[in-house]
Scaffold this active site. Structure first.
Site, PDB file in Angstrom:
ATOM      1  N   TYR A  37       0.823  -1.206   0.000  1.00  0.00           N
ATOM      2  CA  TYR A  37       0.000   0.000   0.000  1.00  0.00           C
ATOM      3  C   TYR A  37       0.861   1.261   0.000  1.00  0.00           C
ATOM      4  CZ  TYR A  37      -4.145  -2.804   0.355  1.00  0.00           C
ATOM      5  OH  TYR A  37      -5.149  -3.704   0.081  1.00  0.00           O
ATOM      6  N   HIS A  38       2.084   1.138   0.485  1.00  0.00           N
ATOM      7  CA  HIS A  38       3.032   2.247   0.374  1.00  0.00           C
ATOM      8  C   HIS A  38       3.313   2.547  -1.102  1.00  0.00           C
ATOM      9  CE1 HIS A  38       6.593   4.694   1.286  1.00  0.00           C
ATOM     10  NE2 HIS A  38       7.218   4.011   0.345  1.00  0.00           N
TER      11      HIS A  38
END
Length: 575
Positions: A254-255
């Site tokens: 998700y980064h």
């Protein structure tokens, strides 16, 4: 104005076919290519076999008369992602490349069918018709899946690509344009008034609203859509990104997704004259995020799977690095990782810390013969994080000896949720537990960080349970082997267990000596030996690198009884 809607629709279609083009960031109409996967998705869609989720293959058949409520496995992601219509862009691309009318006809028919069977005002319609409570409840549930802002946002974005690829087709009728524009506005208006509260969903929705507002300036609300997206992204980049550059869900996947969201929005704005609406600090923050990314990678481009992260493949990561390099052309390190050393330069350091988010990287180098350990011990994080403070991955010469367990699935009925919860448990991570319970608090701090001498040292501490604090010190001695000291102190009492989850292998085990060793026999093996434990036990162990796939692996617990007020110490050697 005269009421001749049919003629107006024809003129409107002519307008959109000939209007001055708005650049759609990420789509090059001169170089549209169809991948093998996209061809498969499109061909299956012709038979109503929909590629709803890559974890559920082969694709399910949704019926000749499409049943958009079909839910073969009670995994929420399968039903949510059905409504993202992943196969629609492949249908549009296949038509654009081949001009085979089957593909565009399927796209238009299926989208019209979806609109008909998934009305946003379905509950109101049923109530007006005197439907039963059961029918109304089922409709509410369907709207929850079909019109969650995350799914509506994905459609809002993808419909632009589908539109650009098909608008000039003679098969694209004035009637379908009417349907398309009406429902497109409905999507944008729904998101505008129902944004997610936080997290990556909010970022996705804002980026897609920006795209909508820029690509369709003809809508009266377009400027409001664009402004809302930009305002949210400018605000959330300061909320969701720690000062060290890590996205606040502490999840590698998700980064990366957040980086792409921020840069897609910037790219769309810049391509159409709105770049001034993003301050310089926005770009600087994204630059920090890219630095975190390659620092967390192992030399073979594999990644720690902390939280809900899956295993990323090297080629896709390099594509992302190349894309990011266009925004940061002077970043020599990013160029190096984008080209695997053909351009750019290596970092002038090895070990690195990211204390705000709680990642500590101990490495001997950046090449395939290096040894790299990533320790995770950070603050309370958002949903995709797990109660795993103190855990670590250890990679050496192409082998990750302690891969994180991963996540397996997300959420659904009890069976699916139980599967998810197994992989979230603290004891399936390489850290310490009290009575086998999940950590009650995840709020670590770093007490020591030394990387200047021959031995790298990091000490982290977490208030894991009521009455028990866990302090872990990792010594990377002569950058050759590891000594780990785990101290548990406080008023709590009970069984303290130190957990280690090995890579898939057939190990040599000595339970009396509290040791285990891999037996690969290729000159790259590991001996694990614990001191201070009263007992060594074999536990159930699994690792999941992709959604709904898992493999068994050895897992161990080294246990000792803690008495109230007395500390315990366990020391591990990894040689």
């Amino acid at each position: 104005a005269k009421g001749n809607v049919a003629a107006a629709d024809k003129e409107l279609l002519k307008y959109f076919r000939t209007r001055k083009p708005v650049e759609l960031f990420g789509l090059d109409l001169e170089n549209v290519k169809v991948s093998k996967l996209e061809q498969k998705q499109a061909d299956e869609a012709l038979e109503h076999k929909f590629y709803a989720h890559k974890g559920y293959q082969p694709s399910y058949f949704y019926g000749d008369d499409i049943d958009w409520r079909y839910w073969p496995v009670k995994d929420n992601e399968l039903r949510w992602q059905l409504h993202r219509h992943y196969w629609f862009i492949p249908l549009a691309k296949c038509y654009y490349v081949t001009q085979d009318a089957r593909y565009i006809d399927a796209w238009m028919e299926q989208y019209a069918d979806w609109v008909k069977k998934n009305p946003l005002d379905g509950v109101e319609r049923l109530k007006a018709a005197g439907a039963s409570e059961a029918e109304i409840a089922a409709e509410k549930e369907n709207i929850r899946f079909a019109w969650r802002p995350m799914e509506a946002g994905r459609r809002l974005q993808d419909l632009l690509t589908e539109f650009a690829l098909t608008i000039r087709s003679p098969r694209f009728t004035p009637q379908f344009l009417n349907l398309f524009l009406r429902t497109y506005r409905q999507h944008a208006d729904h998101i505008l008034h129902n944004y997610s509260k936080q997290g990556n969903h909010l970022l996705f929705e804002a980026q897609r609203m920006l795209f909508a507002g820029i690509y369709f300036p003809e809508f009266r609300e377009a400027a409001e859509w664009r402004r809302s997206g930009i305002e949210i992204l400018n605000r959330e980049i300061g909320v969701q990104v720690y000062p060290d550059g890590m996205q606040f869900e502490l999840d590698f996947g998700y980064h990366i997704a957040a980086i792409d969201i921020f840069l897609k929005a910037l790219g769309m704005a810049s391509a159409n004259g709105y770049e001034s609406e993003f301050p310089a600090s926005y770009v600087e923050t994204v630059g920090k995020m890219t630095v975190v990314t390659w620092n967390l990678l192992f030399p073979d481009y594999s990644n720690p799977m902390f939280g809900d992260t899956k295993s990323h493949d090297k080629s896709s990561l390099q594509r992302q690095f190349r894309s990011w390099s266009k925004v940061f052309p002077d970043d020599k390190q990013l160029q190096w990782f984008a080209t695997e050393g053909r351009k750019g330069a290596l970092p002038d350091y090895t070990s690195q810390q990211f204390p705000a988010s709680g990642f500590y990287v101990l490495r001997t180098g950046w090449d395939k013969d290096a040894a790299v350990t990533v320790v995770k011990a950070g603050p309370l994080a958002f949903w995709h994080n797990q109660p795993d403070n103190g855990t670590f991955d250890y990679w050496r010469r192409g082998r990750n000896f302690f891969p994180d367990s991963g996540s397996y699935v997300y959420a659904g009925d009890k069976e699916v949720t139980d599967q998810r919860n197994w992989f979230r448990r603290t004891q399936v991570h390489n850290t310490l537990t009290l009575e086998g319970r999940n950590l009650e608090r995840t709020d670590s701090k770093c007490l020591r960080w030394e990387t200047d001498g021959a031995t790298d040292i990091v000490t982290v501490e977490n208030p894991s349970y009521e009455g028990l604090t866990h302090r872990r010190t990792v010594w990377f001695i002569d950058r050759r082997f590891f000594v780990i000291a785990d101290e548990a102190f406080g008023t709590a009492e009970g069984e303290v267990a130190l957990h280690y989850n090995l890579v898939e292998c057939d190990p040599a085990e000595d339970f009396a000596a509290c040791s285990a060793a891999t037996r690969f026999g290729d000159g790259n093996d590991l001996l694990l030996k614990a001191f201070g434990a009263e007992r060594m036990e074999r536990r159930e162990g699994w690792v999941s690198r992709t959604y709904r796939q898992r493999t068994e692996r050895p897992a161990y617990a080294f246990t000792v009884r803690k008495r109230a007020g007395e500390p315990v110490r366990l020391v591990t050697v990894l040689l």
